[in-house]
Write a protein that holds these residues in place. Sequence first.
Motif, PDB file in Angstrom:
ATOM      1  N   SER A  66     -15.003  12.212   6.144  1.00  0.00           N
ATOM      2  CA  SER A  66     -15.425  12.496   7.507  1.00  0.00           C
ATOM      3  C   SER A  66     -16.022  11.252   8.161  1.00  0.00           C
ATOM      4  O   SER A  66     -16.729  10.473   7.512  1.00  0.00           O
ATOM      5  CB  SER A  66     -16.475  13.607   7.433  1.00  0.00           C
ATOM      6  OG  SER A  66     -16.976  13.892   8.687  1.00  0.00           O
ATOM      7  N   GLU A  67     -15.740  11.082   9.441  1.00  0.00           N
ATOM      8  CA  GLU A  67     -16.332   9.955  10.185  1.00  0.00           C
ATOM      9  C   GLU A  67     -16.697  10.386  11.590  1.00  0.00           C
ATOM     10  O   GLU A  67     -16.066  11.267  12.167  1.00  0.00           O
ATOM     11  CB  GLU A  67     -15.343   8.778  10.268  1.00  0.00           C
ATOM     12  CG  GLU A  67     -15.194   8.059   8.957  1.00  0.00           C
ATOM     13  CD  GLU A  67     -14.371   6.796   9.057  1.00  0.00           C
ATOM     14  OE1 GLU A  67     -14.044   6.367  10.189  1.00  0.00           O
ATOM     15  OE2 GLU A  67     -14.056   6.232   7.989  1.00  0.00           O
ATOM     16  N   ILE A  68     -17.696   9.687  12.122  1.00  0.00           N
ATOM     17  CA  ILE A  68     -18.088   9.899  13.516  1.00  0.00           C
ATOM     18  C   ILE A  68     -17.540   8.760  14.369  1.00  0.00           C
ATOM     19  O   ILE A  68     -17.524   7.606  13.930  1.00  0.00           O
ATOM     20  CB  ILE A  68     -19.630   9.912  13.661  1.00  0.00           C
ATOM     21  CG1 ILE A  68     -20.228  11.167  13.014  1.00  0.00           C
ATOM     22  CG2 ILE A  68     -20.063   9.824  15.120  1.00  0.00           C
ATOM     23  CD1 ILE A  68     -21.744  11.275  13.146  1.00  0.00           C
ATOM     24  N   TYR A  69     -17.142   9.076  15.581  1.00  0.00           N
ATOM     25  CA  TYR A  69     -16.855   8.071  16.610  1.00  0.00           C
ATOM     26  C   TYR A  69     -17.878   8.245  17.716  1.00  0.00           C
ATOM     27  O   TYR A  69     -18.065   9.344  18.217  1.00  0.00           O
ATOM     28  CB  TYR A  69     -15.410   8.203  17.125  1.00  0.00           C
ATOM     29  CG  TYR A  69     -14.454   7.537  16.176  1.00  0.00           C
ATOM     30  CD1 TYR A  69     -14.105   8.140  14.974  1.00  0.00           C
ATOM     31  CD2 TYR A  69     -13.943   6.268  16.456  1.00  0.00           C
ATOM     32  CE1 TYR A  69     -13.276   7.495  14.070  1.00  0.00           C
ATOM     33  CE2 TYR A  69     -13.108   5.623  15.559  1.00  0.00           C
ATOM     34  CZ  TYR A  69     -12.779   6.233  14.369  1.00  0.00           C
ATOM     35  OH  TYR A  69     -11.964   5.595  13.467  1.00  0.00           O
ATOM     36  N   PHE A 139     -19.292   2.839  15.839  1.00  0.00           N
ATOM     37  CA  PHE A 139     -20.017   2.727  17.100  1.00  0.00           C
ATOM     38  C   PHE A 139     -19.152   2.037  18.167  1.00  0.00           C
ATOM     39  O   PHE A 139     -18.087   1.500  17.862  1.00  0.00           O
ATOM     40  CB  PHE A 139     -21.311   1.934  16.896  1.00  0.00           C
ATOM     41  CG  PHE A 139     -22.333   2.693  16.084  1.00  0.00           C
ATOM     42  CD1 PHE A 139     -23.012   3.775  16.632  1.00  0.00           C
ATOM     43  CD2 PHE A 139     -22.615   2.332  14.773  1.00  0.00           C
ATOM     44  CE1 PHE A 139     -23.952   4.478  15.890  1.00  0.00           C
ATOM     45  CE2 PHE A 139     -23.554   3.035  14.016  1.00  0.00           C
ATOM     46  CZ  PHE A 139     -24.219   4.112  14.578  1.00  0.00           C
ATOM     47  N   ASN A 140     -19.638   2.069  19.378  1.00  0.00           N
ATOM     48  CA  ASN A 140     -18.976   1.396  20.508  1.00  0.00           C
ATOM     49  C   ASN A 140     -17.517   1.815  20.666  1.00  0.00           C
ATOM     50  O   ASN A 140     -16.670   1.016  21.073  1.00  0.00           O
ATOM     51  CB  ASN A 140     -19.044  -0.135  20.335  1.00  0.00           C
ATOM     52  CG  ASN A 140     -20.473  -0.605  20.268  1.00  0.00           C
ATOM     53  OD1 ASN A 140     -21.260  -0.287  21.145  1.00  0.00           O
ATOM     54  ND2 ASN A 140     -20.822  -1.324  19.218  1.00  0.00           N
ATOM     55  N   THR A 141     -17.222   3.015  20.305  1.00  0.00           N
ATOM     56  CA  THR A 141     -15.835   3.478  20.386  1.00  0.00           C
ATOM     57  C   THR A 141     -15.800   4.862  21.018  1.00  0.00           C
ATOM     58  O   THR A 141     -16.453   5.792  20.540  1.00  0.00           O
ATOM     59  CB  THR A 141     -15.192   3.548  18.972  1.00  0.00           C
ATOM     60  OG1 THR A 141     -15.544   2.386  18.243  1.00  0.00           O
ATOM     61  CG2 THR A 141     -13.689   3.658  19.082  1.00  0.00           C
ATOM     62  N   LYS A 142     -15.021   4.957  22.067  1.00  0.00           N
ATOM     63  CA  LYS A 142     -14.952   6.203  22.822  1.00  0.00           C
ATOM     64  C   LYS A 142     -13.652   6.922  22.477  1.00  0.00           C
ATOM     65  O   LYS A 142     -12.593   6.287  22.428  1.00  0.00           O
ATOM     66  CB  LYS A 142     -14.969   5.824  24.309  1.00  0.00           C
ATOM     67  CG  LYS A 142     -15.319   6.928  25.232  1.00  0.00           C
ATOM     68  CD  LYS A 142     -15.501   6.339  26.622  1.00  0.00           C
ATOM     69  CE  LYS A 142     -15.627   7.441  27.627  1.00  0.00           C
ATOM     70  NZ  LYS A 142     -15.908   6.937  28.946  1.00  0.00           N
ATOM     71  N   ILE A 143     -13.750   8.212  22.258  1.00  0.00           N
ATOM     72  CA  ILE A 143     -12.525   8.999  22.052  1.00  0.00           C
ATOM     73  C   ILE A 143     -12.012   9.390  23.437  1.00  0.00           C
ATOM     74  O   ILE A 143     -12.745   9.972  24.239  1.00  0.00           O
ATOM     75  CB  ILE A 143     -12.794  10.242  21.194  1.00  0.00           C
ATOM     76  CG1 ILE A 143     -13.284   9.838  19.801  1.00  0.00           C
ATOM     77  CG2 ILE A 143     -11.550  11.130  21.103  1.00  0.00           C
ATOM     78  CD1 ILE A 143     -12.326   8.999  18.988  1.00  0.00           C
ATOM     79  N   THR A 159      -8.519   6.268  20.679  1.00  0.00           N
ATOM     80  CA  THR A 159      -9.784   5.676  21.122  1.00  0.00           C
ATOM     81  C   THR A 159      -9.540   4.738  22.308  1.00  0.00           C
ATOM     82  O   THR A 159      -8.404   4.380  22.596  1.00  0.00           O
ATOM     83  CB  THR A 159     -10.450   4.839  20.007  1.00  0.00           C
ATOM     84  OG1 THR A 159      -9.701   3.628  19.862  1.00  0.00           O
ATOM     85  CG2 THR A 159     -10.494   5.572  18.685  1.00  0.00           C
ATOM     86  N   ASN A 160     -10.627   4.319  22.923  1.00  0.00           N
ATOM     87  CA  ASN A 160     -10.500   3.374  24.045  1.00  0.00           C
ATOM     88  C   ASN A 160     -10.100   1.986  23.567  1.00  0.00           C
ATOM     89  O   ASN A 160      -9.909   1.082  24.360  1.00  0.00           O
ATOM     90  CB  ASN A 160     -11.812   3.309  24.842  1.00  0.00           C
ATOM     91  CG  ASN A 160     -12.972   2.827  24.008  1.00  0.00           C
ATOM     92  OD1 ASN A 160     -12.922   2.854  22.780  1.00  0.00           O
ATOM     93  ND2 ASN A 160     -14.024   2.385  24.652  1.00  0.00           N
TER      94      ASN A 160
END
Length: 567
Positions: A66-69, A139-143, A159-160
Motif C-alpha cells: 500500500s502507498e499514499i499519494y 509527496f508532491n504528487t497529485k492524483i 498523477t500530475n
Amino acid sequence: MVKVCDPKGITYYKFVLKNFFSRLNIKNKYGDFFLLINKNLDTLIVGAGFAGMYSLYKQVSDGFKSEIYEQGDGVGGTWYWNRYPGARCDIESMDYSYSFSEELQQEWNWKQKYGTQPELLDYANYVCKKFDLKKNINFNTKITKAEFNNRTDKWLVKTNKNELIECKYLILATGNLSTPNTPNIKGINNFEGNVYHTGSWPKKMPNFEGRTVGIIGTGSSGVQSIPIIAETAKKLLIFQRTPNFSLPARHSELPVKKREDYKKDYKKYRNLAKNSSFGIAKYQPPTQSAFDVTDEERNKIYQKAWDEGGQAMLFSFTDLLTNQKANDTAAEFVRNKIRETVKDKALAEQLCPFDHPIGTKRLCLDSHYFETYNKENVSLINISQHPIDEINVNGLKVNEKEYLFDDIVFATGFDAMTGAVNAIEISNDKGITLKSTWNNGPKTYLGIMVSDFPNLFMITGPQSPGVKSQMILSIEQHVDFIHSLIKHKKSNNYNTITAKAKNQDEWVNHNNEVAHNTLYPLAHSWYNGDNIAGKTRNFMPYVGGVANYKNICDEIVKDNYKGFEFS
Ligand code: N01
C-alpha cells in the motif's frame, strides 16, 4: 519501482493506455517514452491526512502492499494546509486524537485544551514517524485521474507527473474540507497586493504589522483569524455577508493532572465517545426539552454552558436542532451575549445572526471574536444587502464605495465534501465519471462506496457522519470498516466489491429523511452545497448520530455485508 514499460508488459499496457488516453482525449503516442510505475500495489491511498495515515498503517500492518499519494510535501491534511493565524481545532485534544494505539495515546502529551495547528501538525508528524509511514508516502504528487479496468479488475491511476500506477483498491482519503473556494468576483486577479486563502496558507507566516488588511468571510476560519490579525494590522476591514453564531472556546493550557487522569481512563472516554451522537465523550445526549424547564432555569443552563465554553450549549436540550421555537431560545441567548459584548449597539445588531437556526451551520468557537469589534483599527463592512462589485488593483468596491488595503484574505471556505473527490477524474469501466453520476448531488452507500465503482472507497464520504462528528473517531471507524470489507473479499477470493444500487438508494433516502426531520436544511451552508455556485442543493452529512451509524454498520457486517456485492 519506477521503470519505462518493459517489453513483457507492453502488450497489456499498450491496450490499457490507449484506452485510457483515447477516452481522455489526450494526444499521446504510447510506446514512446511512457513512464509506467510498476509497483504491484494492492492499495493506493489518496491523501496523507489523518484518514490516509491510519488507512496506510492498517493496510501495511496486514501485509497489503500500500502507498499514499499526497500533493503536499508533508503529512497532516487539514493541519498541513490551514496554517492561518489562530487556526486550531474546535474539539478538545484529548478527544481529537487517534485511539487505535494505546501506546500512542499514552505517550503523546497534548499541551493545549484545543490543539493549535502547529501542535496538531507536530502530532501528525509524530504518528508518521512512530509507525514508519513515510517510506510508503509519495509527496508532491497529485492524483488527477483514475479509471477502472474490468479486464484486470484494477484501477489505473494517473498523477500530475504523467505517471501511471495500477492498484487493486483505490482509497480516497481526500478530506471533506480540502478544496479551497475562492469566489468568482469580478476583477479578482487584478489586485496587486498579497492574496491569501485561509485554506492554503503559506508556510511562512505573513507579517501584517502596519498594514491594512481586507478579509472576506466570517465562518470558522474568519472567526478564528480575525482577532489575531487585528492584533498587529494597522487596519482590518471585515467584509461580512452573513453573521455567524460563535461561542467562546475558553482555550487554555491543558493541566497536566487533567491530561494524566484522562489517560488513565482513556478506554472509558473513547467508549463514551463511540456511543454518543457527535463522537465526543463529554457531550452525551440530553434528556429534557427546552420547554421542560422555566425560562429562568433554561437561561441558567445556557449560562453554565457558555461559561464552560465549547459547544456544550448545543447539548443542553433534546429539541434544539429539531424545534424552531426551542432553537430560538438558544439563538436569542447568544444574540444577547453579542449585544452585551459589542459596545456600538448598531454594530452589535449587524453581528447578530437571524438567517439560520443556531447550530445548523457549523457553530464557530472563538477567542474574543466579538470583542475584536470594539477595537479602533477594526471595521465591519456589511455586504449582506450589496455584494462586492469588483476587486481592483488596490482593494475592492461595494455599492460604488472604494475600500483600499495592502493584503486580502479570503476566508471563504471550501467546496466541501465532494470538491476533492470530483477534482479527480474518476471513471468506471463503462467510461462513466463519478462526477457526472453526482451531478444532482452525491449518492453513496454509507458514505463509503458508490455503486458501479468497484473497489473504490471513500473515508468519511458524503452521507456518513464525518463532518458532524469528532472527525478522527469517524475516520477510524471507516478505515476499520473498509479494511474488513477488503479482507473479506480477499479471503473469499473475490475480484471486486461494489455497493448495490438498491441499498445505496435506500441509504440516501434514509439520510434525507433524517436530515429533513431536523432544522439543518434550513441554513444556507456548505452542508447543503449552498456556498458553491452551480452546486446542486443537497444535505450531505449523515445526522443520525455516530452511535446509530456505527450500529447500522455493525449490523451490515453481521448480515454478511448486506448491500455490498462481491463477485
Ligand atoms: O468557511 P465557511 P470556513 N462574498 O464556508 C463568506 C471547518 N473549520 O473556512 O455565510 C462574501 O464556513 C461566507 O458568507 P456566507 C468548519 O467545519 C473548522 O470559515 O456564505 N462573502 C462565509 O462567511 C467550518 O464550518 C475550524 O454568506 C463570501 C465565509 O465566506 C468549515 O471548515 C476552523 C463570499 C465562508 O465560511 C469551513 O469554514 C476553520 C462572497 N462571494 C474551519 N463567498 C475549526 O475550528 C463566501 N463568503 C476546527
